[in-house]
Design a protein around this motif. Sequence first.
Motif: not given
Length: 213
Positions: A171-191
């Motif tokens: 689950r931690l590997d899957v998190y790094q691969e699939k979910t961690a990129p959302l941090v950059d997504f929401y940073r770009a959204e200003g949220l």
Amino acid sequence: MRLILLGAPGAGKGTVAKQLTAIDGSVQISTGDILRAAVKAGTELGRRAEAAMKAGELVSDDLIMGIMEARLREPDCQSGFLLDGFPRTLPQAEALKELLARLGVQLDAAVNLNVPREVILDRLTTRRTCVDCGAIYNIKSKPPKVEGICDQCGGKVVQRDDETEEAISKRLDVYQEKTAPLVDFYRAEGLLLDIQATSSEVAVQAIRAHLGI
Ligand code: AMP
């Protein structure tokens, strides 16, 4: 409030969400809880999700978006919602953005709860859950009064199938691969609100300060 809670499994999203619901009546929506209830009830959704969950893999985006669209249309979401464990992939984040635009709803923030990996591993391997009411225990820091029995409802307190060391590591590997990129997504959204979540209290304080509530 309308928040997304990001963070690895075991970062404390559920605990923080529960504390936040008490502030203004926003509802906690945990896709993991919805899926576990479906598996337990033996519904079609549960049958389709079970194998992936047990292996620590993600359930398909289509299945998750179907659940979330129906859930976000329910009347109790009008007072606000805390998304716990969703979105977990970029396609889910894109689909959520489109869904919220259709519903005419704006997010306040996407909160990223940062917790060191060794703290997470320790928390998850010692975590225990009531099969009936979902209450969370920890064999080191918060054991049930009677071993294996829920203090709140008398249900059985067990280690989740996906909280064996093997499944957690997956689950931690899957998190790094699939979910961690959302941090950059929401940073770009200003949220994005990025928090060092040393405890749930620290996280809740930081969120309240950010939202001014
Ligand atoms: P959780 O309790 O949030 O860690 O979720 C437990 C499991 O449910 C995950 O390991 C996934 O198999 C599945 N799951 C929960 N939420 C999602 C989601 N948004 N997308 C895909 N799978 C999910």
